[in-house]
Design an enzyme around this catalytic site. Structure first.
Site, short mmCIF file in Angstrom:
data_model
loop_
_atom_site.label_atom_id
_atom_site.label_comp_id
_atom_site.label_asym_id
_atom_site.label_seq_id
_atom_site.Cartn_x
_atom_site.Cartn_y
_atom_site.Cartn_z
N GLU A 152 3.09 -23.64 -39.54
CA GLU A 152 2.15 -22.99 -38.34
C GLU A 152 0.27 -23.12 -39.05
OE1 GLU A 152 3.29 -19.18 -37.34
OE2 GLU A 152 5.06 -19.49 -36.81
N HIS A 227 11.80 -20.78 -30.71
CA HIS A 227 11.49 -19.41 -30.38
C HIS A 227 11.65 -19.29 -28.80
CE1 HIS A 227 11.77 -17.69 -34.65
NE2 HIS A 227 11.19 -18.52 -34.74
N GLU A 257 13.92 -22.69 -36.53
CA GLU A 257 13.72 -20.91 -36.51
C GLU A 257 14.48 -20.51 -34.56
OE1 GLU A 257 10.48 -19.53 -37.05
OE2 GLU A 257 9.81 -21.03 -38.88
N ASP A 259 16.02 -19.05 -31.31
CA ASP A 259 16.78 -18.08 -31.23
C ASP A 259 16.42 -17.77 -29.62
OD1 ASP A 259 13.36 -16.78 -31.31
OD2 ASP A 259 14.22 -15.42 -33.23
C1 XIL Z 1 9.71 -13.96 -39.49
C2 XIL Z 1 10.13 -12.67 -40.00
O1 XIL Z 1 11.70 -13.30 -39.19
C3 XIL Z 1 9.97 -11.62 -40.09
O2 XIL Z 1 10.96 -10.30 -40.99
C4 XIL Z 1 8.68 -10.90 -40.60
O3 XIL Z 1 8.61 -9.72 -41.38
C5 XIL Z 1 7.82 -11.28 -40.02
O4 XIL Z 1 7.74 -13.81 -39.70
N1 XIL Z 1 8.00 -18.35 -37.59
C6 XIL Z 1 7.61 -18.08 -38.95
C7 XIL Z 1 8.92 -17.45 -39.68
O5 XIL Z 1 7.92 -19.73 -39.35
O6 XIL Z 1 8.62 -17.28 -41.26
C8 XIL Z 1 8.82 -15.83 -39.31
O7 XIL Z 1 9.57 -14.64 -39.77
C9 XIL Z 1 8.98 -16.45 -37.63
C10 XIL Z 1 7.80 -17.23 -36.86
#
Ligand code: XIL
Length: 338
Positions: A152, A227, A257, A259
């Site tokens: 990011e 996401h 990632e 969801d």
């Molecule tokens: C998130 C975790 O799921 C949480 O438990 C933590 O508190 C914060 O980070 N993008 C990413 C991940 O690259 O590392 C993040 O994970 C979610 C968003």
């Protein structure tokens, strides 16, 4: 249908109305998929919840620690490295014949206080980052096959104004990849972000990684986080086009990632689950149909441990299994597509 569901070889499935089995499922073969299906692992659940472990190993062939490989977890005090939790996850994966993705070496979040409050000079921060990356990647050399090296780094179309950029300058990205490669030349190194749609940020992402590649920086691929809010999902064709664009430039991609948040939908739970399944299916199909898409990872295993609930302060059900460990329509959509 329920019987069919149970014949599809997933753990914890149950016939309608029956309590899910409490005993450990016998070695259920994971479904054979053309694209590996992975999940982010919640450490506490992995250690304390046997049903979670069973679900994980029965369904997924890859794990990524949700938090345990981040900077604050690995180097909580300067020069003191703590691999205990990350090691436990990697050992679980090895014991169960699963791949491991490492996440993540350089990010603006989840940094220890000594680092954010340290007022380091550029040279000092370069040395700190180099030692951190060499030590962490070196520790897992040969065991973690893929790393999200930088996470990011883009905010909109420019580089994020974070500690790394402010103190080191834009070259921190290049050096992170070079040091990770030095520590494990076999590992596949990824840049990971949520620029997963067409548009200006995806263009900036493309420019960023192709510029790195043209400088000889060892970067293998691009992670597309995905996401998704079910109320306004990205366009699957646009994501497919993004994947093709990276393929043409010689980059691997992965959904890293995924969801699908339901909290902004109305309607019955069943209809929300169908909407969710269709969204998951569309992006799993994108990945399956893109020759350069190497894996498909969901950001969690079952709904009760999803980060979305804490992040949004709202109940939700974004994953492939529900809070009772039962498979949702989205699970069959994803495994069918992959
Ligand atoms: C998130 C975790 O799921 C949480 O438990 C933590 O508190 C914060 O980070 N993008 C990413 C991940 O690259 O590392 C993040 O994970 C979610 C968003």
């Amino acid at each position: 249908m329920a019987l069919l569901t149970c014949m599809l070889a997933f753990a914890s499935c149950s016939l309608a109305g029956q309590a899910p089995p409490q005993q450990r499922p016998t070695a259920v073969p994971r479904p054979a998929l053309a694209v590996p299906l992975g999940a982010a692992v919640n450490y506490n659940a992995l250690i304390n919840d046997a049903r979670y472990r069973d679900l994980l190993r029965a369904t997924f062939s890859m794990v990524v620690p949700e938090n345990e490989m981040k900077f604050d977890a690995i180097e909580p005090e300067q020069g003191q490295f703590n691999f205990q939790r990350a090691d436990a996850i990697v050992t679980f994966a090895e014991d169960n014949n699963m791949w491991v993705r490492g996440h993540t070496l350089v990010w603006e979040q989840q940094l220890p206080a000594w680092l954010t409050n340290g007022h380091f000079t550029r040279d000092e921060l370069m040395r700190i980052l180099k030692e951190h990356i060499l030590t962490e990647v070196g520790h897992f050399r040969g065991r973690v096959k893929t790393w999200d090296v930088v996470n990011e780094a883009l905010a909109g179309t420019g580089l994020r104004d974070d500690l790394w950029l402010r103190v080191i300058g834009p070259d921190y990205i290049k050096w992170a990849f070079i040091w990770a490669h030095e520590a494990d030349p076999q590992a596949q190194l990824y840049y990971n972000d949520y620029a997963d749609q067409d548009g200006p940020k995806a263009d900036a992402l493309y420019t960023l990684v192709t510029n790195l590649r043209s400088q000889g920086v060892p970067i293998a691929g691009v992670g597309l986080e995905m996401h998704v809010d079910a109320r306004q999902p990205p366009d699957a064709q646009a994501v497919a086009a993004t994947m093709r664009r990276f393929a043409a430039a010689g980059f691997q991609v992965a959904i890293t990632e995924m969801d699908v948040m339901l909290q902004h939908l109305t309607g019955s739970l069943q209809s929300q689950y169908q909407t969710q399944a269709a969204i998951y299916r569309a992006f799993a199909l994108d990945c399956r149909q893109a020759p350069n898409c190497k894996f498909f990872t969901t950001w969690g295993v079952c709904d009760q441990y999803s980060w979305i609930i804490a992040a949004t302060h709202h109940a939700d059900a974004p994953l492939l299994f529900d809070k009772n460990y039962q498979p949702k329509p989205a699970l069959y959509a994803v495994t069918g597509a992959l």
